[in-house]
Write an enzyme that holds these catalytic residues in place. Sequence first.
Site, PDB file in Angstrom:
ATOM      1  N   MET A 169       0.848  -1.167   0.000  1.00 38.97           N
ATOM      2  CA  MET A 169       0.000   0.000   0.000  1.00 38.97           C
ATOM      3  C   MET A 169       0.899   1.238   0.000  1.00 38.97           C
ATOM      4  O   MET A 169       1.533   1.553   0.995  1.00 38.97           O
ATOM      5  CB  MET A 169      -0.898  -0.011   1.238  1.00 38.97           C
ATOM      6  CG  MET A 169      -1.511   1.321   1.558  1.00 38.97           C
ATOM      7  SD  MET A 169      -2.463   1.507   3.082  1.00 38.97           S
ATOM      8  CE  MET A 169      -2.494  -0.031   3.868  1.00 38.97           C
ATOM      9  N   PRO A 170       0.970   1.971  -1.127  1.00 41.03           N
ATOM     10  CA  PRO A 170       1.751   3.207  -1.160  1.00 41.03           C
ATOM     11  C   PRO A 170       1.114   4.283  -0.274  1.00 41.03           C
ATOM     12  O   PRO A 170      -0.105   4.456  -0.275  1.00 41.03           O
ATOM     13  CB  PRO A 170       1.707   3.631  -2.629  1.00 41.03           C
ATOM     14  CG  PRO A 170       1.326   2.398  -3.380  1.00 41.03           C
ATOM     15  CD  PRO A 170       0.477   1.605  -2.450  1.00 41.03           C
ATOM     16  N   ILE A 171       1.955   4.978   0.477  1.00 39.03           N
ATOM     17  CA  ILE A 171       1.516   6.099   1.307  1.00 39.03           C
ATOM     18  C   ILE A 171       2.360   7.305   0.921  1.00 39.03           C
ATOM     19  O   ILE A 171       3.590   7.246   0.959  1.00 39.03           O
ATOM     20  CB  ILE A 171       1.678   5.798   2.806  1.00 39.03           C
ATOM     21  CG1 ILE A 171       0.863   4.561   3.194  1.00 39.03           C
ATOM     22  CG2 ILE A 171       1.264   7.001   3.642  1.00 39.03           C
ATOM     23  CD1 ILE A 171       1.148   4.060   4.597  1.00 39.03           C
ATOM     24  N   ARG A 216      -2.741   5.711  -0.377  1.00 40.70           N
ATOM     25  CA  ARG A 216      -3.078   6.715   0.630  1.00 40.70           C
ATOM     26  C   ARG A 216      -2.247   7.962   0.369  1.00 40.70           C
ATOM     27  O   ARG A 216      -1.018   7.879   0.241  1.00 40.70           O
ATOM     28  CB  ARG A 216      -2.774   6.208   2.051  1.00 40.70           C
ATOM     29  CG  ARG A 216      -3.391   4.857   2.405  1.00 40.70           C
ATOM     30  CD  ARG A 216      -4.915   4.934   2.407  1.00 40.70           C
ATOM     31  NE  ARG A 216      -5.505   3.696   2.862  1.00 40.70           N
ATOM     32  CZ  ARG A 216      -6.048   2.775   2.074  1.00 40.70           C
ATOM     33  NH1 ARG A 216      -6.041   2.934   0.759  1.00 40.70           N
ATOM     34  NH2 ARG A 216      -6.604   1.686   2.579  1.00 40.70           N
TER      35      ARG A 216
END
Length: 69
Positions: free
Chosen positions: A1-3, A40
Amino acid sequence: MPIVHINLVEGRDDATVKACVKAVARTVHETLGAPLESIRVYATQVPAAHWAVGERTKDEPAAPAKAGA
């Protein structure tokens, strides 16, 4: 999940910041192939008095340029 966390000096309206975080999410999706639902992005707006470049905070006027510099 890239943040992705974006720090910026206060002063931009909500619509501009919203457009930015959406564009960043789309760019991450397009370049990394991550599903949009997994990305995100959040923006933190910092008061100008709390952001400095060297010893001058962003709420202070820029020093006049020196002749010949």
